[in-house]
Design a protein around this motif. Sequence first.
Motif, mmCIF file in Angstrom:
data_model
loop_
_atom_site.group_PDB
_atom_site.id
_atom_site.type_symbol
_atom_site.label_atom_id
_atom_site.label_comp_id
_atom_site.label_asym_id
_atom_site.label_seq_id
_atom_site.Cartn_x
_atom_site.Cartn_y
_atom_site.Cartn_z
ATOM 1 N N LEU A 12 0.841 -1.209 0.000
ATOM 2 C CA LEU A 12 0.000 0.000 0.000
ATOM 3 C C LEU A 12 0.871 1.252 0.000
ATOM 4 N N LEU A 15 2.488 1.673 -3.496
ATOM 5 C CA LEU A 15 1.589 2.232 -4.514
ATOM 6 C C LEU A 15 1.308 3.702 -4.223
ATOM 7 N N LEU A 31 -2.994 8.185 -1.260
ATOM 8 C CA LEU A 31 -3.450 7.134 -0.346
ATOM 9 C C LEU A 31 -4.914 6.782 -0.628
ATOM 10 N N ARG A 32 -5.728 7.824 -0.872
ATOM 11 C CA ARG A 32 -7.145 7.604 -1.169
ATOM 12 C C ARG A 32 -7.297 6.756 -2.437
ATOM 13 N N LEU A 33 -6.487 7.075 -3.468
ATOM 14 C CA LEU A 33 -6.549 6.320 -4.721
ATOM 15 C C LEU A 33 -6.059 4.895 -4.521
ATOM 16 N N ALA A 34 -4.957 4.739 -3.767
ATOM 17 C CA ALA A 34 -4.409 3.398 -3.537
ATOM 18 C C ALA A 34 -5.435 2.529 -2.813
ATOM 19 N N LEU A 35 -6.133 3.122 -1.841
ATOM 20 C CA LEU A 35 -7.148 2.346 -1.114
ATOM 21 C C LEU A 35 -8.326 2.001 -2.015
ATOM 22 N N ALA A 36 -8.636 2.896 -2.958
ATOM 23 C CA ALA A 36 -9.711 2.599 -3.914
ATOM 24 C C ALA A 36 -9.315 1.402 -4.773
ATOM 25 N N VAL A 37 -8.037 1.322 -5.122
ATOM 26 C CA VAL A 37 -7.557 0.179 -5.901
ATOM 27 C C VAL A 37 -7.681 -1.092 -5.063
ATOM 28 N N VAL A 38 -7.301 -1.007 -3.782
ATOM 29 C CA VAL A 38 -7.407 -2.174 -2.894
ATOM 30 C C VAL A 38 -8.849 -2.693 -2.863
ATOM 31 N N ARG A 39 -9.790 -1.757 -2.823
ATOM 32 C CA ARG A 39 -11.202 -2.146 -2.711
ATOM 33 C C ARG A 39 -11.826 -2.543 -4.038
ATOM 34 N N SER A 40 -11.112 -2.302 -5.149
ATOM 35 C CA SER A 40 -11.697 -2.574 -6.472
ATOM 36 C C SER A 40 -11.766 -4.061 -6.768
ATOM 37 N N TYR A 44 -10.946 -5.036 -12.576
ATOM 38 C CA TYR A 44 -10.606 -3.629 -12.790
ATOM 39 C C TYR A 44 -9.120 -3.402 -12.551
ATOM 40 N N VAL A 45 -8.611 -3.982 -11.462
ATOM 41 C CA VAL A 45 -7.211 -3.796 -11.089
ATOM 42 C C VAL A 45 -6.298 -4.299 -12.198
ATOM 43 N N LEU A 48 -6.442 -1.941 -15.209
ATOM 44 C CA LEU A 48 -5.712 -0.694 -14.954
ATOM 45 C C LEU A 48 -4.211 -0.924 -15.106
#
Lengths: 205, 205
Positions: A12, A15, A31-40, A44-45, A48
Amino acid sequence: MAADKDARLDPLARLTGLLARLPGIGEKSALRLALAVVRSEGEYVEALSEAILAVRDELRLCELCNDLASATRCERCQDARRDRSTICVIAQPQDRMALERTGAYRGLYHVLHGVLDPLAGVGPSQLRLANLLPRLHGGDEPVREVIVATSPNVEGDATALYIAKLLAPLEIPVSRIASGVAVGGELEYADMTTLHRALEDRRRL
Amino acid sequence: MAADKDARLDPLARLTGLLARLPGIGEKSALRLALAVVRSEGEYVEALSEAILAVRDELRLCELCNDLASATRCERCQDARRDRSTICVIAQPQDRMALERTGAYRGLYHVLHGVLDPLAGVGPSQLRLANLLPRLHGGDEPVREVIVATSPNVEGDATALYIAKLLAPLEIPVSRIASGVAVGGELEYADMTTLHRALEDRRRL
């Protein structure tokens, strides 16, 4: 805790650190974007991750105008129907996209990939200017006008002046896009500098 | 032009489209980011692509508290030195990071991954609440307090109330973090609602 740890150990933090190197992305947004990727979703991941590699592998810069291209030359430089006697100098590929949407310009472009900004350490050598001069004597058709369409702010204006001086010995007319009150805008709310320019650049009706 | 074309054909449009699906990233920002990737060094692009896959492959959610974890349980839930009698309910992993930085909290967390927001279609079933109740009767050590630390806005307050009602039958005290004028802030510039809460939540000196 996670963001403070060694980036090599913590995916985390790693990224987040890489995303924070993109323009306009601070540590918090990263950090907000990285966490969005974690939750995707996994799909999608994967898409991307692949799309990021694809832009590197499939896109390059046009050898003539530095614009984005999928071949040695970009679509516009390859297009025989475009007016090769006018070159519009712009800072970014986004600016070309904006100008193309107007449908008002049929000439070619030259993308600098930046503007002069001494405070940020951007001098003439950081701009993609080297291949502009050869275009002005080189081509089959003579270039009759260079339009500098950098943004009307300190950096854009300085860049425009620099290019005008650079091209002065060639005796090719160099023009600058007009500044003034935006169409549909209110005079009352225009800032002082814009209004000043709108007056200076006034034209006969 | 590029952004208007078929996304399957144009790698830039494809990356832009994927980035625009991340929270807080609009079409324009997505294009700006995608172009930054195009201009980046190959090494960076590869690292970014890999880091995105790594967060998916190496991170999961803790089975107890839903926080980010590299194992079945997160660091905090595994840590025997933490106070297991207090659970702090938060919206996002970022909130845990912020609270941990204060060093003022030694209990456990429960991450909802969202807050109630009926207008955005987020109801109780979209929050990770299912595994909260079992934690409150299940553990070896009884839970003595649940602190709801969602943000003090409409959604955060609604979520706090919902949780308080949900836990009411268990007779475990549910508390809410205090709201008021920020430390170091100026009373004069605090908004009306904040000032109202600061008065309501006043405490004896």
